[in-house]
Motif scaffolding. Structure first.
Motif, PDB file in Angstrom:
ATOM      1  N   THR A  40      -7.660  66.777  41.589  1.00 43.61           N
ATOM      2  CA  THR A  40      -6.207  66.853  41.458  1.00 43.61           C
ATOM      3  C   THR A  40      -5.818  68.120  40.698  1.00 43.61           C
ATOM      4  N   GLY A  41      -4.556  68.462  40.823  1.00 43.07           N
ATOM      5  CA  GLY A  41      -4.066  69.680  40.180  1.00 43.07           C
ATOM      6  C   GLY A  41      -4.259  69.672  38.676  1.00 43.07           C
ATOM      7  N   LYS A  42      -4.096  68.486  38.062  1.00 43.09           N
ATOM      8  CA  LYS A  42      -4.238  68.427  36.596  1.00 43.09           C
ATOM      9  C   LYS A  42      -5.695  68.565  36.158  1.00 43.09           C
ATOM     10  N   ASP A  43      -6.637  68.276  37.071  1.00 42.34           N
ATOM     11  CA  ASP A  43      -8.068  68.423  36.751  1.00 42.34           C
ATOM     12  C   ASP A  43      -8.517  69.877  36.762  1.00 42.34           C
ATOM     13  N   LEU A  44      -7.804  70.688  37.528  1.00 45.11           N
ATOM     14  CA  LEU A  44      -8.228  72.078  37.700  1.00 45.11           C
ATOM     15  C   LEU A  44      -7.929  72.901  36.460  1.00 45.11           C
ATOM     16  N   PRO A  45      -8.891  73.717  36.015  1.00 43.77           N
ATOM     17  CA  PRO A  45      -8.657  74.570  34.848  1.00 43.77           C
ATOM     18  C   PRO A  45      -7.844  75.808  35.238  1.00 43.77           C
ATOM     19  N   ASN A  46      -7.570  76.627  34.258  1.00 41.38           N
ATOM     20  CA  ASN A  46      -6.877  77.899  34.511  1.00 41.38           C
ATOM     21  C   ASN A  46      -7.759  78.774  35.405  1.00 41.38           C
ATOM     22  N   MET A  47      -7.213  79.158  36.549  1.00 40.61           N
ATOM     23  CA  MET A  47      -8.009  79.904  37.534  1.00 40.61           C
ATOM     24  C   MET A  47      -8.338  81.330  37.093  1.00 40.61           C
ATOM     25  N   SER A  49      -9.730  82.198  34.357  1.00 38.88           N
ATOM     26  CA  SER A  49     -11.000  82.252  33.610  1.00 38.88           C
ATOM     27  C   SER A  49     -11.910  81.102  34.058  1.00 38.88           C
ATOM     28  N   LEU A  50     -12.226  81.105  35.327  1.00 40.15           N
ATOM     29  CA  LEU A  50     -13.079  80.043  35.878  1.00 40.15           C
ATOM     30  C   LEU A  50     -14.544  80.293  35.543  1.00 40.15           C
ATOM     31  N   TRP A  54     -17.369  75.724  37.677  1.00 36.93           N
ATOM     32  CA  TRP A  54     -16.104  75.299  38.276  1.00 36.93           C
ATOM     33  C   TRP A  54     -15.896  75.945  39.655  1.00 36.93           C
ATOM     34  N   LYS A  55     -16.296  77.187  39.765  1.00 37.60           N
ATOM     35  CA  LYS A  55     -16.197  77.855  41.081  1.00 37.60           C
ATOM     36  C   LYS A  55     -17.017  77.106  42.119  1.00 37.60           C
ATOM     37  N   LYS A  56     -18.232  76.701  41.715  1.00 37.31           N
ATOM     38  CA  LYS A  56     -19.114  75.956  42.613  1.00 37.31           C
ATOM     39  C   LYS A  56     -18.501  74.614  42.979  1.00 37.31           C
ATOM     40  N   LYS A  57     -17.854  73.969  41.978  1.00 33.80           N
ATOM     41  CA  LYS A  57     -17.232  72.662  42.196  1.00 33.80           C
ATOM     42  C   LYS A  57     -16.060  72.775  43.173  1.00 33.80           C
ATOM     43  N   ILE A  58     -15.264  73.823  43.017  1.00 33.74           N
ATOM     44  CA  ILE A  58     -14.109  74.047  43.910  1.00 33.74           C
ATOM     45  C   ILE A  58     -14.584  74.311  45.336  1.00 33.74           C
ATOM     46  N   LEU A  59     -15.630  75.122  45.461  1.00 32.52           N
ATOM     47  CA  LEU A  59     -16.143  75.480  46.790  1.00 32.52           C
ATOM     48  C   LEU A  59     -16.803  74.303  47.500  1.00 32.52           C
ATOM     49  N   SER A  60     -17.212  73.289  46.742  1.00 34.31           N
ATOM     50  CA  SER A  60     -17.872  72.115  47.349  1.00 34.31           C
ATOM     51  C   SER A  60     -16.911  70.949  47.571  1.00 34.31           C
ATOM     52  N   THR A  61     -15.657  71.119  47.175  1.00 35.90           N
ATOM     53  CA  THR A  61     -14.659  70.055  47.313  1.00 35.90           C
ATOM     54  C   THR A  61     -13.860  70.239  48.605  1.00 35.90           C
ATOM     55  N   SER A  62     -13.624  69.132  49.309  1.00 33.06           N
ATOM     56  CA  SER A  62     -12.884  69.185  50.573  1.00 33.06           C
ATOM     57  C   SER A  62     -11.438  68.718  50.450  1.00 33.06           C
ATOM     58  N   PRO A  69       1.966  75.029  44.202  1.00 30.17           N
ATOM     59  CA  PRO A  69       1.846  76.192  45.104  1.00 30.17           C
ATOM     60  C   PRO A  69       0.933  77.277  44.541  1.00 30.17           C
ATOM     61  N   LYS A  70       0.978  77.464  43.211  1.00 31.82           N
ATOM     62  CA  LYS A  70       0.118  78.487  42.601  1.00 31.82           C
ATOM     63  C   LYS A  70      -1.352  78.105  42.713  1.00 31.82           C
ATOM     64  N   GLN A  71      -1.650  76.821  42.561  1.00 29.81           N
ATOM     65  CA  GLN A  71      -3.040  76.369  42.670  1.00 29.81           C
ATOM     66  C   GLN A  71      -3.562  76.529  44.099  1.00 29.81           C
ATOM     67  N   LYS A  72      -2.692  76.319  45.049  1.00 29.39           N
ATOM     68  CA  LYS A  72      -3.068  76.527  46.450  1.00 29.39           C
ATOM     69  C   LYS A  72      -3.436  77.997  46.668  1.00 29.39           C
ATOM     70  N   LEU A  73      -2.648  78.874  46.097  1.00 26.03           N
ATOM     71  CA  LEU A  73      -2.921  80.311  46.161  1.00 26.03           C
ATOM     72  C   LEU A  73      -4.233  80.649  45.466  1.00 26.03           C
ATOM     73  N   ASP A  74      -4.456  80.036  44.292  1.00 25.33           N
ATOM     74  CA  ASP A  74      -5.669  80.317  43.516  1.00 25.33           C
ATOM     75  C   ASP A  74      -6.932  79.823  44.219  1.00 25.33           C
ATOM     76  N   ILE A  75      -6.837  78.652  44.854  1.00 29.35           N
ATOM     77  CA  ILE A  75      -8.001  78.101  45.578  1.00 29.35           C
ATOM     78  C   ILE A  75      -8.380  79.027  46.732  1.00 29.35           C
ATOM     79  N   ALA A  76      -7.373  79.534  47.427  1.00 20.97           N
ATOM     80  CA  ALA A  76      -7.633  80.481  48.516  1.00 20.97           C
ATOM     81  C   ALA A  76      -8.322  81.731  47.987  1.00 20.97           C
ATOM     82  N   THR A  77      -7.894  82.187  46.814  1.00 23.04           N
ATOM     83  CA  THR A  77      -8.489  83.383  46.198  1.00 23.04           C
ATOM     84  C   THR A  77      -9.949  83.145  45.826  1.00 23.04           C
ATOM     85  N   VAL A  78     -10.261  81.932  45.315  1.00 18.62           N
ATOM     86  CA  VAL A  78     -11.647  81.590  44.950  1.00 18.62           C
ATOM     87  C   VAL A  78     -12.542  81.670  46.190  1.00 18.62           C
TER      88      VAL A  78
END
Length: 351
Positions: A40-47, A49-50, A54-62, A69-78
């Protein structure tokens, strides 16, 4: 399922409730029935300084839920920083930054806002995910056709260079003439190559991994294939010339014509070598392409026509060939196709 086979990972990023997102993901087959991992959005740290974890966790999550909207942008950037090509879908004003950031922004044509449509690279008129998969398939077919087009043309032209060189040593008086080479380039090369450019692709196009964008259209293996094709065609043409010269005792003009006719038909038959390595010989994307058959008929007809019209025979230095010579030319021109297909068959069995 089609995208998974094609090596494309699908990720859901939504502002909805985690259970809603998980339920929809299960119904659509995005995740397995026993999958319950949602970030969830509240679980995600500040993008900004990942950590590597955390990068590995984001890349393995579906599934990502309750995201901003900013988190959506940040996930795409990761994903982009990890070396992925990212296509992002969206319909609202809030999706515009992510659509802009993605390598390919895809907006909804029916439900999407004007801002999303203007920001995106692609607009889906039917708002269907199936259309995205179909577009990927079509793009891969186009790229595949470009590869076949290039391989066919380069191997044919390289064979002409090899033949002129080889005959220059073996039978200087029988080597190809400039106008004959021009005729080959204008007729037998162009039409089959154009036919390859409009093929519908093979059935495995969405079962292969994505192409590395850093690699060239023709790989090192591709250049080896091109050289091999040209070498085999050259050998068979030289063999036909030597046979007619030594066994049939033909004069220099007829021997030159043998080189010309054998090369012309060898190039026409060579179009059937442009199938993928694992394709069946009799039923594949080349044999199903009606334009290939039309191109072969047209080129064969033009080739026979120049022998019928006396003025054309004079221009191209052609003579009336006997049935025996025609038989040698046709058998020799089929030989490259047979040899290459037999080699592929043996390679498949070994694999």
């Amino acid at each position: 399922a089609s995208c998974r086979k094609a090596g494309i990972k699908i990720v859901m990023i939504t502002g909805d409730h985690p259970l809603t997102a998980l339920n929809i993901a299960r119904q659509t087959g995005l995740v397995d029935e026993d999958e319950d991992h949602v970030l969830t959005g509240k679980d995600l740290p500040n993008m900004d300084s990942l950590s590597a974890a955390w990068k590995k966790k984001i890349l393995s999550t579906s599934i990502f839920a309750r995201t901003t909207p900013k988190q959506k942008l940040d996930i795409a950037t990761v994903y982009q920083k990890a070396g992925n090509i990212v296509a992002m879908t969206g319909d609202g004003v809030n999706d515009a930054p992510a659509l802009k950031q993605a390598d390919i922004g895809i907006a909804m044509g029916r439900s999407g806002t004007q801002v999303a449509k203007e920001t995106a690279s692609i607009v889906l008129k039917d708002d269907s995910f199936t259309s995205i998969a179909a577009a990927v398939s079509h793009g891969r077919v186009i790229f595949q056709n470009i590869q076949k087009f290039v391989v066919y043309l380069v191997s044919c032209n390289l064979s002409e260079i090899f033949i002129v060189t080889v005959l220059g040593f073996l039978a200087p008086a029988s080597t190809l003439l400039p106008l004959q080479i021009l005729f080959l380039n204008m007729v037998t090369d162009i039409f089959p190559a154009l036919a390859l450019g409009v093929g519908k692709g093979d059935e495995t196009v969405m079962k292969k991994p994505p192409k590395d964008p850093e690699k060239n259209i023709i790989s090192k293996k591709g250049w080896i294939m091109i050289s091999s094709y040209a070498f085999v065609i050259t050998c068979t043409v030289a063999l036909a010339v030597i046979y007619c010269q030594q066994v049939l005792k033909t004069d220099d003009q007829v021997t030159n014509n043998v080189a010309f006719v054998t090369l012309a038909f060898a190039q026409l038959f060579h179009v059937f070598n442009m199938t993928s390595a694992n394709a069946r010989f009799w039923v594949n994307d080349i044999t199903k392409n009606k334009f290939v058959w039309l191109a072969i008929l047209l080129c064969a007809g033009l080739l026979l026509l120049v022998f019928v019209i006396p003025q054309m025979r004079l221009v191209l230095n052609l003579a009336a060939l006997s049935g025996e010579v025609w038989l040698v030319c046709l058998l020799a021109s089929l030989l490259p196709l047979v040899l290459i297909q037999v080699y592929r068959l043996i390679s498949k069995k070994k694999a």
